[in-house]
Design a protein around this motif. Structure first.
Motif, short mmCIF file in Angstrom:
data_model
loop_
_atom_site.label_atom_id
_atom_site.label_comp_id
_atom_site.label_asym_id
_atom_site.label_seq_id
_atom_site.Cartn_x
_atom_site.Cartn_y
_atom_site.Cartn_z
N ASP A 34 0.82 -1.22 0.00
CA ASP A 34 0.00 0.00 0.00
C ASP A 34 0.85 1.27 0.00
O ASP A 34 0.45 2.31 -0.52
N GLN A 35 2.03 1.19 0.60
CA GLN A 35 2.89 2.36 0.65
C GLN A 35 3.38 2.77 -0.74
O GLN A 35 3.80 3.91 -0.94
N LYS A 36 3.30 1.88 -1.68
CA LYS A 36 3.71 2.18 -3.05
C LYS A 36 2.66 3.00 -3.79
O LYS A 36 2.95 3.61 -4.83
N VAL A 37 1.44 3.01 -3.26
CA VAL A 37 0.34 3.67 -3.96
C VAL A 37 0.55 5.18 -4.01
O VAL A 37 0.42 5.80 -5.07
N ALA A 38 0.88 5.80 -2.88
CA ALA A 38 1.06 7.25 -2.84
C ALA A 38 2.19 7.69 -3.77
O ALA A 38 2.12 8.75 -4.40
N GLU A 39 3.22 6.86 -3.88
CA GLU A 39 4.34 7.18 -4.77
C GLU A 39 3.88 7.15 -6.24
O GLU A 39 4.28 8.01 -7.04
N ALA A 40 3.04 6.19 -6.56
CA ALA A 40 2.52 6.10 -7.93
C ALA A 40 1.63 7.29 -8.26
O ALA A 40 1.67 7.84 -9.37
N VAL A 41 0.83 7.71 -7.29
CA VAL A 41 -0.04 8.87 -7.48
C VAL A 41 0.79 10.14 -7.63
O VAL A 41 0.52 10.98 -8.51
N GLU A 42 1.83 10.28 -6.82
CA GLU A 42 2.67 11.48 -6.87
C GLU A 42 3.26 11.70 -8.26
O GLU A 42 3.38 12.84 -8.73
N LYS A 43 3.60 10.62 -8.94
CA LYS A 43 4.19 10.74 -10.28
C LYS A 43 3.21 11.33 -11.30
O LYS A 43 3.61 11.76 -12.38
N GLN A 44 1.93 11.34 -10.93
CA GLN A 44 0.89 11.86 -11.83
C GLN A 44 0.36 13.23 -11.40
O GLN A 44 -0.65 13.70 -11.92
N ASN A 45 1.04 13.88 -10.46
CA ASN A 45 0.54 15.15 -9.91
C ASN A 45 0.33 16.22 -10.99
O ASN A 45 -0.65 16.98 -10.94
N THR A 46 1.22 16.30 -11.96
CA THR A 46 1.07 17.31 -13.01
C THR A 46 -0.19 17.05 -13.83
O THR A 46 -0.95 17.99 -14.15
N LYS A 47 -0.43 15.79 -14.16
CA LYS A 47 -1.63 15.44 -14.91
C LYS A 47 -2.90 15.70 -14.08
O LYS A 47 -3.92 16.15 -14.60
N ILE A 48 -2.82 15.39 -12.80
CA ILE A 48 -3.98 15.61 -11.92
C ILE A 48 -4.29 17.10 -11.82
O ILE A 48 -5.47 17.51 -11.88
N ALA A 49 -3.26 17.92 -11.72
CA ALA A 49 -3.46 19.38 -11.66
C ALA A 49 -4.08 19.88 -12.96
O ALA A 49 -4.98 20.75 -12.95
N GLN A 50 -3.64 19.33 -14.09
CA GLN A 50 -4.22 19.71 -15.38
C GLN A 50 -5.70 19.35 -15.44
O GLN A 50 -6.53 20.13 -15.92
N ALA A 51 -6.02 18.16 -14.94
CA ALA A 51 -7.42 17.73 -14.92
C ALA A 51 -8.26 18.67 -14.07
O ALA A 51 -9.39 19.04 -14.46
N ILE A 52 -7.74 19.08 -12.93
CA ILE A 52 -8.48 20.00 -12.05
C ILE A 52 -8.72 21.33 -12.74
O ILE A 52 -9.84 21.87 -12.72
N ASP A 53 -7.68 21.89 -13.36
CA ASP A 53 -7.81 23.19 -14.00
C ASP A 53 -8.85 23.17 -15.12
O ASP A 53 -9.71 24.05 -15.20
N LEU A 54 -8.78 22.16 -15.98
CA LEU A 54 -9.73 22.08 -17.10
C LEU A 54 -11.14 21.79 -16.61
O LEU A 54 -12.12 22.38 -17.10
N ALA A 55 -11.27 20.88 -15.66
CA ALA A 55 -12.60 20.53 -15.14
C ALA A 55 -13.23 21.72 -14.42
O ALA A 55 -14.45 21.93 -14.50
N SER A 56 -12.42 22.51 -13.74
CA SER A 56 -12.94 23.68 -13.01
C SER A 56 -13.56 24.69 -13.96
O SER A 56 -14.59 25.30 -13.65
N ILE A 57 -12.95 24.86 -15.12
CA ILE A 57 -13.49 25.80 -16.12
C ILE A 57 -14.86 25.33 -16.60
O ILE A 57 -15.82 26.11 -16.65
N ASN A 58 -14.96 24.06 -16.93
CA ASN A 58 -16.25 23.53 -17.40
C ASN A 58 -17.31 23.56 -16.32
O ASN A 58 -18.48 23.88 -16.57
#
Length: 290
Positions: A34-58
């Motif tokens: 389970d400790q590996k999960v947060a590390e895998a998510v962290e590698k996608q932080n830039t994509k997650i931020a992009q998703a938030i920005d675009l979704a917020s506009i819509n």
């Protein structure tokens, strides 16, 4: 890529003998994975931020957050959608969870439903999907036909598409405007993607939906000021929020909440300005237009 070659379907070398481990060894092994999960998510932080920005506009334009998935992935989407309503006082129709097989699939396994691309298209058509909407396709394998079909139709309509998968170079990722791929590795129990994959999906959904709500002005400092006080626990929380944000006594906060028709943001403005409810509501309505 065939199902047998997916990362999520491989055997985990660290748990090959979990069936003969002591209970403590078993728990330690699961926790280590389970400790590996947060590390895998962290590698996608830039994509997650992009998703938030675009979704917020819509979402600001009146679009809806629409989650689609099957099995565990579908249930996690429904959970995220449902919980946004009392937490941030949004209308139920602004956050919708679609699961292959319909509502019954929340409680009973309807595995065959996920194999239909047309079913997702039908479900989205029934919602009158528009270009303002946001469709989040959730599939640990990144290839579930129900999710693939939903993303295809959403693209045709012009909606914003976001995919969540737990494998690299996923089929759903190739279809989505924003692709979040949290590669958590083989599961503790081979193929049981309700475990690490499900945890990763829950973490990412928490980040996306919370980020969108923050950008809608639903949070002041780190307080969810637009909570809907629908039970005694939430009334108590709402009162304490008004007390803290408005710098008034608990008694005054409770009184203001009543005068504001149980609308926490209105009560906070009343506490900070001594305005009446109507003036506070008008101020907030004008502020939300900016």
């Amino acid at each position: 890529m065939s199902i047998k070659d997916l990362t999520t379907e491989q055997r985990n070398p660290n748990t090959l003998h979990i069936d003969t481990m002591s209970t403590l060894e078993m728990v330690n092994a699961i926790n280590a994975e389970d400790q590996k999960v947060a590390e895998a998510v962290e590698k996608q932080n830039t994509k997650i931020a992009q998703a938030i920005d675009l979704a917020s506009i819509n979402f600001k334009k009146g679009g809806r957050l629409i989650y689609i998935g099957a099995g565990t992935s579908g249930r996690l989407g429904v959970l995220d959608a449902v919980e946004l309503v009392p937490t941030y006082s949004i209308e139920p129709e602004r956050a919708i969870g679609l699961i292959a097989g319909g509502k019954k699939a929340m409680f009973l396994s309807i595995e065959h439903a996920e194999d239909s691309e047309e079913l997702a298209k039908k479900d989205l058509k029934n919602l009158h999907l528009s270009a303002k909407d946001i469709v989040l396709g959730i599939a640990a394998s990144g290839r579930t036909p129900y999710v693939v079909g939903g993303l295809k139709w959403a693209n045709q309509v012009g909606a914003l598409t976001i995919s969540l998968a737990c494998v690299a170079s996923s089929k759903t990722g190739k279809l989505a405007k924003v692709s979040v791929e949290t590669v958590v590795g083989p599961e503790v129990i081979t193929g049981s993607t309700r475990m690490k994959a499900g945890t990763a999906q829950k973490m990412v959904l928490n980040m996306i939906s919370t980020g969108v709500m923050i950008k809608q002005g639903k949070v002041y400092q780190n307080i969810m000021i637009d909570v809907k006080p629908t039970n005694s626990k939430l009334v108590d929380r709402a009162t304490r929020i008004i007390h803290e944000c408005g710098n008034v006594s608990i008694e005054t906060a409770a009184n203001l909440l009543q005068k504001a028709d149980m609308q926490v943001p209105v009560a906070i403005i009343m506490a900070q300005t001594s305005w009446d409810a109507n003036k506070a509501k008008t101020y907030l309505q004008n502020a939300n237009k900016d």
